[in-house]
Design a protein around this motif. Structure first.
Motif, PDB file in Angstrom:
ATOM      1  N   MET A 106      -8.072   5.044   0.189  1.00  0.00           N
ATOM      2  CA  MET A 106      -8.313   3.704  -0.320  1.00  0.00           C
ATOM      3  C   MET A 106      -8.831   3.686  -1.751  1.00  0.00           C
ATOM      4  SD  MET A 106      -7.358   1.423   1.798  1.00  0.00           S
ATOM      5  CE  MET A 106      -8.157  -0.004   1.060  1.00  0.00           C
ATOM      6  N   ALA A 160       0.565   3.309  -2.999  1.00  0.00           N
ATOM      7  CA  ALA A 160      -0.743   3.940  -3.194  1.00  0.00           C
ATOM      8  C   ALA A 160      -0.975   5.082  -2.212  1.00  0.00           C
ATOM      9  CB  ALA A 160      -1.848   2.897  -3.044  1.00  0.00           C
ATOM     10  N   THR A 205      -7.009   1.805  -4.497  1.00  0.00           N
ATOM     11  CA  THR A 205      -6.907   0.351  -4.351  1.00  0.00           C
ATOM     12  C   THR A 205      -8.108  -0.366  -4.957  1.00  0.00           C
ATOM     13  OG1 THR A 205      -8.037   0.161  -2.194  1.00  0.00           O
ATOM     14  CG2 THR A 205      -5.701   0.745  -2.177  1.00  0.00           C
ATOM     15  N   ALA A 242      -0.862  -5.542  -7.361  1.00  0.00           N
ATOM     16  CA  ALA A 242      -0.699  -6.187  -6.057  1.00  0.00           C
ATOM     17  C   ALA A 242      -0.434  -7.674  -6.225  1.00  0.00           C
ATOM     18  CB  ALA A 242      -1.931  -5.951  -5.201  1.00  0.00           C
ATOM     19  N   LEU A 298       0.774  -1.239   0.000  1.00  0.00           N
ATOM     20  CA  LEU A 298       0.000   0.000   0.000  1.00  0.00           C
ATOM     21  C   LEU A 298       0.806   1.290   0.000  1.00  0.00           C
ATOM     22  CD1 LEU A 298      -2.938  -0.987   2.383  1.00  0.00           C
ATOM     23  CD2 LEU A 298      -3.069  -0.480  -0.055  1.00  0.00           C
ATOM     24  N   PHE A 309      -4.651  -1.529  -9.742  1.00  0.00           N
ATOM     25  CA  PHE A 309      -4.031  -1.770  -8.446  1.00  0.00           C
ATOM     26  C   PHE A 309      -4.035  -3.256  -8.128  1.00  0.00           C
ATOM     27  CE2 PHE A 309      -4.193  -2.692  -3.971  1.00  0.00           C
ATOM     28  CZ  PHE A 309      -3.122  -1.984  -3.482  1.00  0.00           C
TER      29      PHE A 309
END
Length: 255
Positions: free
Chosen positions: A94, A61, A97, A106, A58, A102
């Motif tokens: 958030m 991001a 995400t 990930a 994260l 994303f």
């Protein structure tokens, strides 16, 4: 105690076992990022004999461990205005995400962690994944994306769609709190999709437990009894599915 490391551009926390490894474990954090709680969980699994790598998914991001800790603390802020502002900030942070790009990135990072574990001496293909909340969802996703994963243990994660579930090639142990309406609402469909796909799916629901019941730094949701049972179940599941493979003889020699 483990340490931060870099895996081909992915920052991760690496926790070494005190004995030859019983296998490798990918550990995926909650929405708060790679905070001290997750590092502590990694250390605990390492003490049980597993080489653990917990990647930071994260920070790129904008949710660094420091930001995540601040957002988590705002949830418990007694001042309602500050608490509501924290909720708005969390939604803002958030938002990236939830984009498909994303998720693809990930999963690619998680597969790099699997690459790293697969190359470690003594692992011998014994690789599993576990994760919490956000990380529980990605524990399902990694199992679907990488057939090298031999066991998946999502804690209160939301499973992917039926098409993705059909690609899961390992047993799954899913752990839920009964008092977790959003996640529990997805469970009937998850059960059906797992059955249709022939996935060895085991679930455990803890009566009265909330979302994040395993997080002992969260006083509002931590459930000591449920957490202890879930910990024991996760270790038993790993022990079962991370046994060394028995390789058959290629031929027998007659006297």
């Amino acid at each position: 105690m483990g340490a931060l490391t870099d895996l081909d551009g992915v920052t991760a926390y690496r926790a070494e076992p005190p004995v030859p490894p019983r296998g490798g474990l990918v550990l995926i954090h909650e929405i708060w990022g790679l905070v001290p709680h997750i590092r502590d969980v990694a250390d605990r699994y390492a003490q049980e004999g597993y080489l653990v790598i917990a990647p930071d998914l994260l920070s790129d991001a904008g949710i660094t461990p420091e930001v995540g800790a601040e957002l988590d603390a705002l949830r418990h802020e007694p001042d309602e205005q500050k608490r509501l502002a924290g909720q708005a900030l969390l939604r803002e942070k958030m938002a990236p995400t939830r984009e498909p790009a994303f998720a693809r990135g990930a999963v690619a990072k998680l597969r790099r962690v699997v690459d790293a574990l697969a190359a470690e001496p003594g692992i011998d293909g014994r690789i599993a994944v576990t994760g919490f909340c956000f990380g529980g969802t990605y524990a399902f996703a990694l199992a679907a994306a990488d057939s090298r994963v031999r066991a998946s243990i999502p804690f209160y994660g939301v499973a992917p769609d039926a098409e993705t579930v059909a690609r899961i090639a390992c047993p799954v142990l899913a752990l839920y709190g009964e008092d977790d309406p959003r996640v529990m609402a997805t469970l009937p469909e998850t059960r059906q999709n797992m059955t249709d796909a022939g996935v060895a799916f085991t679930e455990k629901i803890y009566p009265g437990a909330q979302h994040a019941f395993f997080n002992d730094t969260n006083p509002s949701s931590y459930d000591e009894v449920a957490a202890a049972d879930a910990w024991a179940r996760s270790l038993a599941f790993l022990a079962t599915h991370m046994r060394p493979r028995a390789y058959p003889r290629t031929h027998d020699t007659q006297p």
